[in-house]
Design a protein around this motif. Sequence first.
Motif, PDB file in Angstrom:
ATOM      1  N   GLU A   1       0.813  -1.220   0.000  1.00 12.19           N
ATOM      2  CA  GLU A   1       0.000   0.000   0.000  1.00 12.19           C
ATOM      3  C   GLU A   1       0.844   1.266   0.000  1.00 12.19           C
ATOM      4  OE1 GLU A   1       1.222  -0.043   4.178  1.00 12.19           O
ATOM      5  OE2 GLU A   1       0.695  -1.591   2.722  1.00 12.19           O
ATOM      6  N   GLU A   2       2.126   1.166   0.367  1.00 13.22           N
ATOM      7  CA  GLU A   2       3.001   2.336   0.392  1.00 13.22           C
ATOM      8  C   GLU A   2       3.372   2.828  -1.009  1.00 13.22           C
ATOM      9  OE1 GLU A   2       6.266   2.277   3.284  1.00 13.22           O
ATOM     10  OE2 GLU A   2       5.501   0.353   4.004  1.00 13.22           O
ATOM     11  N   PHE A   3       3.133   2.014  -2.029  1.00 15.45           N
ATOM     12  CA  PHE A   3       3.601   2.342  -3.378  1.00 15.45           C
ATOM     13  C   PHE A   3       2.487   2.783  -4.324  1.00 15.45           C
ATOM     14  CE2 PHE A   3       6.449  -0.897  -1.558  1.00 15.45           C
ATOM     15  CZ  PHE A   3       7.606  -0.137  -1.492  1.00 15.45           C
ATOM     16  N   TYR A   4       1.262   2.890  -3.813  1.00 14.70           N
ATOM     17  CA  TYR A   4       0.178   3.456  -4.603  1.00 14.70           C
ATOM     18  C   TYR A   4       0.125   4.966  -4.380  1.00 14.70           C
ATOM     19  CZ  TYR A   4      -1.646  -1.274  -5.351  1.00 14.70           C
ATOM     20  OH  TYR A   4      -1.797  -2.589  -5.721  1.00 14.70           O
ATOM     21  N   HIS A   5      -0.539   5.647  -5.311  1.00 17.33           N
ATOM     22  CA  HIS A   5      -0.674   7.097  -5.184  1.00 17.33           C
ATOM     23  C   HIS A   5      -2.148   7.435  -5.037  1.00 17.33           C
ATOM     24  CE1 HIS A   5       0.757  11.187  -5.388  1.00 17.33           C
ATOM     25  NE2 HIS A   5      -0.220  11.477  -6.235  1.00 17.33           N
ATOM     26  N   ALA A   6      -2.516   7.917  -3.862  1.00 19.07           N
ATOM     27  CA  ALA A   6      -3.925   8.135  -3.545  1.00 19.07           C
ATOM     28  C   ALA A   6      -4.551   9.258  -4.367  1.00 19.07           C
ATOM     29  CB  ALA A   6      -4.075   8.432  -2.058  1.00 19.07           C
ATOM     30  N   ASN A   7      -3.743  10.236  -4.831  1.00 21.88           N
ATOM     31  CA  ASN A   7      -4.298  11.422  -5.489  1.00 21.88           C
ATOM     32  C   ASN A   7      -4.300  11.341  -7.009  1.00 21.88           C
ATOM     33  OD1 ASN A   7      -4.678  12.620  -2.972  1.00 21.88           O
ATOM     34  ND2 ASN A   7      -2.599  13.454  -2.967  1.00 21.88           N
ATOM     35  N   SER A   8      -4.031  10.175  -7.561  1.00 19.54           N
ATOM     36  CA  SER A   8      -4.032  10.051  -9.011  1.00 19.54           C
ATOM     37  C   SER A   8      -5.417  10.357  -9.567  1.00 19.54           C
ATOM     38  CB  SER A   8      -3.624   8.623  -9.406  1.00 19.54           C
ATOM     39  OG  SER A   8      -3.735   8.441 -10.793  1.00 19.54           O
ATOM     40  N   VAL A   9      -5.445  11.027 -10.733  1.00 18.65           N
ATOM     41  CA  VAL A   9      -6.733  11.341 -11.345  1.00 18.65           C
ATOM     42  C   VAL A   9      -7.403  10.079 -11.876  1.00 18.65           C
ATOM     43  CG1 VAL A   9      -6.026  13.662 -11.980  1.00 18.65           C
ATOM     44  CG2 VAL A   9      -5.667  11.806 -13.608  1.00 18.65           C
ATOM     45  N   ARG A  10      -6.624   9.026 -11.976  1.00 15.40           N
ATOM     46  CA  ARG A  10      -7.175   7.741 -12.378  1.00 15.40           C
ATOM     47  C   ARG A  10      -6.534   6.676 -11.499  1.00 15.40           C
ATOM     48  NH1 ARG A  10      -5.174   3.566 -16.748  1.00 15.40           N
ATOM     49  NH2 ARG A  10      -7.086   2.451 -17.199  1.00 15.40           N
ATOM     50  N   SER A  11      -6.928   6.639 -10.251  1.00 15.04           N
ATOM     51  CA  SER A  11      -6.301   5.758  -9.280  1.00 15.04           C
ATOM     52  C   SER A  11      -6.719   4.318  -9.506  1.00 15.04           C
ATOM     53  CB  SER A  11      -6.671   6.186  -7.854  1.00 15.04           C
ATOM     54  OG  SER A  11      -6.092   5.299  -6.922  1.00 15.04           O
ATOM     55  N   LEU A  12      -5.727   3.426  -9.561  1.00 10.78           N
ATOM     56  CA  LEU A  12      -5.987   1.991  -9.709  1.00 10.78           C
ATOM     57  C   LEU A  12      -5.677   1.238  -8.428  1.00 10.78           C
ATOM     58  CD1 LEU A  12      -4.531   1.422 -13.299  1.00 10.78           C
ATOM     59  CD2 LEU A  12      -6.891   1.880 -12.632  1.00 10.78           C
ATOM     60  N   LYS A  13      -5.619   1.973  -7.324  1.00 10.07           N
ATOM     61  CA  LYS A  13      -5.374   1.336  -6.031  1.00 10.07           C
ATOM     62  C   LYS A  13      -6.523   0.393  -5.704  1.00 10.07           C
ATOM     63  CE  LYS A  13      -4.419   2.382  -1.176  1.00 10.07           C
ATOM     64  NZ  LYS A  13      -4.216   3.439  -0.178  1.00 10.07           N
ATOM     65  N   PRO A  14      -6.218  -0.862  -5.327  1.00 10.59           N
ATOM     66  CA  PRO A  14      -7.282  -1.835  -5.056  1.00 10.59           C
ATOM     67  C   PRO A  14      -8.061  -1.501  -3.793  1.00 10.59           C
ATOM     68  CG  PRO A  14      -5.157  -2.741  -4.431  1.00 10.59           C
ATOM     69  CD  PRO A  14      -4.881  -1.432  -5.120  1.00 10.59           C
ATOM     70  N   ASN A  15      -9.196  -2.138  -3.652  1.00 12.50           N
ATOM     71  CA  ASN A  15     -10.002  -1.954  -2.449  1.00 12.50           C
ATOM     72  C   ASN A  15      -9.309  -2.531  -1.242  1.00 12.50           C
ATOM     73  OD1 ASN A  15     -12.093  -0.814  -3.985  1.00 12.50           O
ATOM     74  ND2 ASN A  15     -12.942  -2.838  -4.462  1.00 12.50           N
ATOM     75  N   ASP A  16      -9.738  -2.103  -0.059  1.00 14.40           N
ATOM     76  CA  ASP A  16      -9.167  -2.626   1.180  1.00 14.40           C
ATOM     77  C   ASP A  16      -9.292  -4.148   1.210  1.00 14.40           C
ATOM     78  OD1 ASP A  16      -8.638  -0.068   1.914  1.00 14.40           O
ATOM     79  OD2 ASP A  16     -10.399   0.145   3.219  1.00 14.40           O
ATOM     80  N   GLY A  17      -8.269  -4.783   1.760  1.00 13.60           N
ATOM     81  CA  GLY A  17      -8.303  -6.233   1.878  1.00 13.60           C
ATOM     82  C   GLY A  17      -7.562  -6.943   0.762  1.00 13.60           C
ATOM     83  N   GLU A  18      -7.077  -6.207  -0.233  1.00 16.46           N
ATOM     84  CA  GLU A  18      -6.378  -6.827  -1.356  1.00 16.46           C
ATOM     85  C   GLU A  18      -4.878  -6.545  -1.337  1.00 16.46           C
ATOM     86  OE1 GLU A  18      -8.215  -6.071  -5.130  1.00 16.46           O
ATOM     87  OE2 GLU A  18     -10.193  -5.853  -4.228  1.00 16.46           O
ATOM     88  N   ILE A  19      -4.373  -6.030  -0.250  1.00 19.57           N
ATOM     89  CA  ILE A  19      -2.951  -5.702  -0.133  1.00 19.57           C
ATOM     90  C   ILE A  19      -2.208  -6.933   0.375  1.00 19.57           C
ATOM     91  CG2 ILE A  19      -1.276  -4.174   0.941  1.00 19.57           C
ATOM     92  CD1 ILE A  19      -3.173  -2.748  -0.943  1.00 19.57           C
ATOM     93  N   SER A  20      -1.430  -7.573  -0.501  1.00 24.55           N
ATOM     94  CA  SER A  20      -0.822  -8.856  -0.115  1.00 24.55           C
ATOM     95  C   SER A  20       0.677  -8.944  -0.378  1.00 24.55           C
ATOM     96  CB  SER A  20      -1.520 -10.006  -0.854  1.00 24.55           C
ATOM     97  OG  SER A  20      -1.355  -9.866  -2.257  1.00 24.55           O
ATOM     98  N   HIS A  21       1.271  -7.919  -1.008  1.00 22.87           N
ATOM     99  CA  HIS A  21       2.689  -7.983  -1.362  1.00 22.87           C
ATOM    100  C   HIS A  21       3.557  -7.172  -0.405  1.00 22.87           C
ATOM    101  CE1 HIS A  21       0.842  -9.237  -5.172  1.00 22.87           C
ATOM    102  NE2 HIS A  21       2.007  -9.772  -5.493  1.00 22.87           N
ATOM    103  N   ILE A  22       4.793  -7.632  -0.237  1.00 23.83           N
ATOM    104  CA  ILE A  22       5.797  -6.867   0.505  1.00 23.83           C
ATOM    105  C   ILE A  22       7.069  -6.793  -0.330  1.00 23.83           C
ATOM    106  CG2 ILE A  22       4.864  -7.450   2.771  1.00 23.83           C
ATOM    107  CD1 ILE A  22       7.061  -9.503   3.122  1.00 23.83           C
ATOM    108  N   ARG A  23       7.834  -5.752  -0.114  1.00 29.60           N
ATOM    109  CA  ARG A  23       9.115  -5.562  -0.813  1.00 29.60           C
ATOM    110  C   ARG A  23      10.223  -5.833   0.184  1.00 29.60           C
ATOM    111  NH1 ARG A  23      11.621  -3.062  -5.313  1.00 29.60           N
ATOM    112  NH2 ARG A  23      13.452  -1.784  -4.791  1.00 29.60           N
ATOM    113  N   LEU A  24      11.080  -6.795  -0.138  1.00 30.29           N
ATOM    114  CA  LEU A  24      12.143  -7.216   0.769  1.00 30.29           C
ATOM    115  C   LEU A  24      13.496  -7.006   0.107  1.00 30.29           C
ATOM    116  CD1 LEU A  24      10.509 -10.514   2.067  1.00 30.29           C
ATOM    117  CD2 LEU A  24      10.936  -8.473   3.430  1.00 30.29           C
TER     118      LEU A  24
END
Length: 489
Positions: free
Chosen positions: A441-464
């Motif tokens: 969720e840290e890598f999405y942009h909330a203010n995009s005019v065309r936001s493709l951020k998924p709905n809550d509950g679909e955040i499953s990836h981590i960057r290691l």
Amino acid sequence: MKPLDIDFNDTQAKYSQIINAYREAIKTGVLLPDTRLPSARALADFYEVNRHTVMMSLQSLVAEGWLRSEQRKAYVVSSELPIDSSAQYKKDLPLKAFSYAFAKPDYDFNEVDLSVFTHVFAGGMPDLAAFPKQAFKQSLNMSARQFNAHDMHYSDSAGLPALKGQIISYLGQARALNINDLLICNGSQEALFLVAKAFINLGDFVAIETLGYPPARMAFESCGAALVDIKQDEQGLCVDDLEAQFKLRKIKLLYLTPLHQYPTTVTLPVARRLKIYQLCYQYGVLIVEDDYDHEFHYQCQPLQPMAADDPAGIVIYISTFSKIMCAGARVGYMHAAKPVLSRLKALKKLINHKNDAFMQLAVAHWMETGEFERHLKRMTKSYKARWNAMADTFTTLQKQGLSLSFTKPDGGMAFWLNCHQDVVTLKSKARAKGIYFQSEEEFYHANSVRSLKPNDGEISHIRLGFAAQSIEQAQAGLYEIFAEQLSLI
């Protein structure tokens, strides 16, 4: 009036203590305007100091405006005190909280003190313990001994010729990027801001990868850009979706991380690169190529940058030494078509008229002696071993029953791991154990005019990230992250 009582100490000159005492007395109203002070001789006797010490104190207070000197009479508290701090001003016009009219909203970079964590899986952090400090110290000493006046004056704001020459030669050999000029920046973030400042007017559209590098987005947005998310799949940016957005909106820039997409680590295939380039040329869109960790590629030779085959001059190429050296070195660079580079150089002078000449000379010397290449070879070998070990650990955890999935990246300094669970909660529990990593969720942009951020509950990836710690440290940290799940299997 009676002289002020001063409790002298041994840590400060007595004339400074006299100045401070009388200034504070005037500011707080203990000494009122037009109050006549005792003579300098009387004050010297009272404080048991030399008369010249008192005279120096009084003359300083006159110069600051707290006292006025009446010829052959005395020193008197000024009737026109500095209004920003006088008691009378505060009494007549009580101060209230000031409202600052900033041009743009504040930006939260979510900076974290990584020193407090036991295990650090930061995605772009090199192994600082392995940096050849002694060899680089010799280059720093050389730069201090051999610099000339021209290097130290307000000149070469685009970068010292010695360093530019070394980087241009290196780019030709290592990245097939044959150029004759570039701009040295204070890291890649300054380069991104320069590009945004040069091209963005309020409301201009900038296309970005849906999952991307937040500071780059902030740079564009701070200059008035409206950001447009472009879909991604397992091969990177989706060409069809990009074309659809080009048809729908007048997009000015496309920001890309094609070699190791940030954060998903995907390498954009050649076929897609060519299609993206053709589309951008067709629609008049400039490509901002952020090649932030080109050196670290393990499966094969890294693909050459898009800027290496740019006949139309539409690629602005940005890279950095932060992943090779350290972020503190602040050495980034950029290349573009001549008119673009000329404009960026002019903007650079407005922001920062002179770079760190000592550091630039030191890095140039470090490269010239071959120490740069030797360090790069050592770190590539070390990171490749950690890359393999990280993948092996994921496979072992899968065999032990954990629901994990990943694609081993061709290179870079991090993995993109699907945990098939709520990783926001997983991250919170890990940080309580002293383990740092970033989640999707840290890598999405909330203010995009065309936001493709998924709905809550679909955040499953981590960057290691795997570069900043040893294989043993990373393995121990991974087992700590998933300890709770392993205990239930």
